[in-house]
Write an enzyme that holds these catalytic residues in place. Structure first.
Site, PDB file in Angstrom:
ATOM      1  N   GLU A  71      24.329 -49.402  -6.929  1.00 14.53           N
ATOM      2  CA  GLU A  71      24.917 -48.655  -5.813  1.00 14.53           C
ATOM      3  C   GLU A  71      25.486 -49.656  -4.825  1.00 14.53           C
ATOM      4  OE1 GLU A  71      23.973 -45.302  -2.377  1.00 14.53           O
ATOM      5  OE2 GLU A  71      22.802 -45.330  -4.233  1.00 14.53           O
ATOM      6  N   GLU A  96      23.852 -53.906   0.039  1.00 19.23           N
ATOM      7  CA  GLU A  96      24.231 -53.476   1.391  1.00 19.23           C
ATOM      8  C   GLU A  96      24.132 -54.662   2.344  1.00 19.23           C
ATOM      9  OE1 GLU A  96      25.600 -52.036   4.355  1.00 19.23           O
ATOM     10  OE2 GLU A  96      25.258 -50.352   2.964  1.00 19.23           O
ATOM     11  N   ASP A 123      27.090 -59.268   0.554  1.00 20.27           N
ATOM     12  CA  ASP A 123      28.406 -58.887   0.052  1.00 20.27           C
ATOM     13  C   ASP A 123      28.323 -58.683  -1.457  1.00 20.27           C
ATOM     14  OD1 ASP A 123      31.105 -58.878  -0.810  1.00 20.27           O
ATOM     15  OD2 ASP A 123      31.705 -60.209   0.818  1.00 20.27           O
ATOM     16  N   ASP A 145      33.272 -47.655   3.665  1.00 21.63           N
ATOM     17  CA  ASP A 145      34.017 -47.853   4.903  1.00 21.63           C
ATOM     18  C   ASP A 145      35.475 -47.479   4.651  1.00 21.63           C
ATOM     19  OD1 ASP A 145      35.341 -48.854   7.190  1.00 21.63           O
ATOM     20  OD2 ASP A 145      33.762 -50.349   7.480  1.00 21.63           O
ATOM     21  N   LYS A 149      43.142 -47.710   9.292  1.00 20.53           N
ATOM     22  CA  LYS A 149      44.461 -48.235   9.656  1.00 20.53           C
ATOM     23  C   LYS A 149      45.171 -48.794   8.428  1.00 20.53           C
ATOM     24  CE  LYS A 149      43.112 -49.395  14.393  1.00 20.53           C
ATOM     25  NZ  LYS A 149      42.964 -50.471  15.409  1.00 20.53           N
ATOM     26  N   ASP A 181      35.245 -38.681   2.077  1.00 18.75           N
ATOM     27  CA  ASP A 181      35.801 -37.545   2.806  1.00 18.75           C
ATOM     28  C   ASP A 181      37.165 -37.881   3.410  1.00 18.75           C
ATOM     29  OD1 ASP A 181      34.020 -39.284   4.474  1.00 18.75           O
ATOM     30  OD2 ASP A 181      34.926 -38.128   6.086  1.00 18.75           O
ATOM     31  N   ARG A 219      23.469 -38.819   4.903  1.00 18.78           N
ATOM     32  CA  ARG A 219      23.733 -38.565   6.322  1.00 18.78           C
ATOM     33  C   ARG A 219      25.212 -38.746   6.646  1.00 18.78           C
ATOM     34  NH1 ARG A 219      22.704 -43.581   9.661  1.00 18.78           N
ATOM     35  NH2 ARG A 219      22.653 -45.327   8.209  1.00 18.78           N
ATOM     36  N   TYR A 220      25.908 -39.612   5.908  1.00 23.07           N
ATOM     37  CA  TYR A 220      27.347 -39.771   6.122  1.00 23.07           C
ATOM     38  C   TYR A 220      28.094 -38.511   5.709  1.00 23.07           C
ATOM     39  CZ  TYR A 220      26.292 -44.690   6.799  1.00 23.07           C
ATOM     40  OH  TYR A 220      25.777 -45.879   7.271  1.00 23.07           O
ATOM     41  N   GLU A 221      27.675 -37.901   4.620  1.00 20.96           N
ATOM     42  CA  GLU A 221      28.316 -36.662   4.195  1.00 20.96           C
ATOM     43  C   GLU A 221      28.042 -35.543   5.190  1.00 20.96           C
ATOM     44  OE1 GLU A 221      28.921 -35.150   0.043  1.00 20.96           O
ATOM     45  OE2 GLU A 221      27.194 -33.927   0.610  1.00 20.96           O
TER      46      GLU A 221
END
Length: 239
Positions: A71, A96, A123, A145, A149, A181, A219-221
């Site tokens: 992941e 992560e 990384d 992320d 821009k 999303d 939680r991001y979803e």
């Protein structure tokens, strides 16, 4: 950030990193998780300061010879712990760089009592450097992320810099799941991932509108849904 050399003193490639390594001050309990638990959950010798040889990670030694999943950017770690609990016969590496997320994950690992996951707090490109070819059977990229821009789109994961080594470490036929999303991230994903050697498996709208059967909403979803954004669930297979 300016690139000042081609290689880190350890011999690893010197790479720009765009993002955060740390956020707000950690709670004492989170500091304890990092001090007491993280080293034991390392997937291998990936210490760039003391390991100039950059010894490859041995997949057979990561989780007792289990099939290995990855992941990429696990956030708070809820999906990673969920998958580890649902698939005890599989080993999962979570990568992560944001240390606050790593600390959150370690707390969830203690609570859930799972023992078939490993954590690389850095990384993912460094991890790709030491993973053998065709060693991963499934990979997840969940709410990465978005770098909204246009001038920052090259920083997204769905670019050749990341997709080419991902293709190398995945086994032929391996599944690669992407959840986002952000509609423009979907567009770039559907352009770049097939070019990197993957087939999109969707046959109809439900294949990207509905989450996977084993999905745990993160939680991001939940934040995206509260703000009216539409999740997309994209499934690819490594050729």
């Amino acid at each position: 950030m300016t690139k000042i050399a081609d290689k880190h003193p350890s011999g690893a490639p010197w790479r720009n990193f765009y993002g955060r390594f740390k956020g707000k001050t950690l709670r004492p309990s989170q500091e304890a998780y990092l001090d007491e638990d993280l080293a034991a959950l390392s997937p291998g010798a990936i210490d760039w300061d003391i390991n100039p040889e950059r010894a490859p990670v041995d997949p057979e030694g990561v989780c007792a010879g289990k099939p290995l999943w990855l992941e990429i950017g696990f956030g708070g770690g809820e999906h990673l712990v969920h998958q580890a609990g649902q698939n005890p016969g599989t080993g999962i590496i979570g990568c992560e760089p944001f240390i606050n997320g790593v600390a959150m994950l370690l707390g969830k690992v203690r609570k859930a009592g799972v023992d078939n996951l490993r954590i690389y707090p850095g990384d993912v490109r460094n991890l790709f450097d030491v993973l053998p070819d065709q060693s991963i059977e499934k990979a997840f990229l969940l709410y990465p992320d978005p770098w909204p821009k246009k001038r920052h789109h090259r920083r997204r994961f769905v670019t050749p810099e990341f997709l080419e080594p991902l293709h190398r470490v995945l086994k032929p036929g391996a599944e690669f799941r992407v959840a986002t999303d952000i509609s423009d991230y979907v567009r770039q994903t559907l352009v770049e991932v097939p070019k990197a050697g993957f087939d999109w498996l969707a046959e109809g709208p439900d294949d990207w509108r509905r989450p996977w059967d084993d999905w745990l909403s993160t939680r991001y979803e939940q934040k995206a849904l509260r703000e009216g954004r539409v999740p997309h669930y994209l499934t690819f297979r490594r050729r």
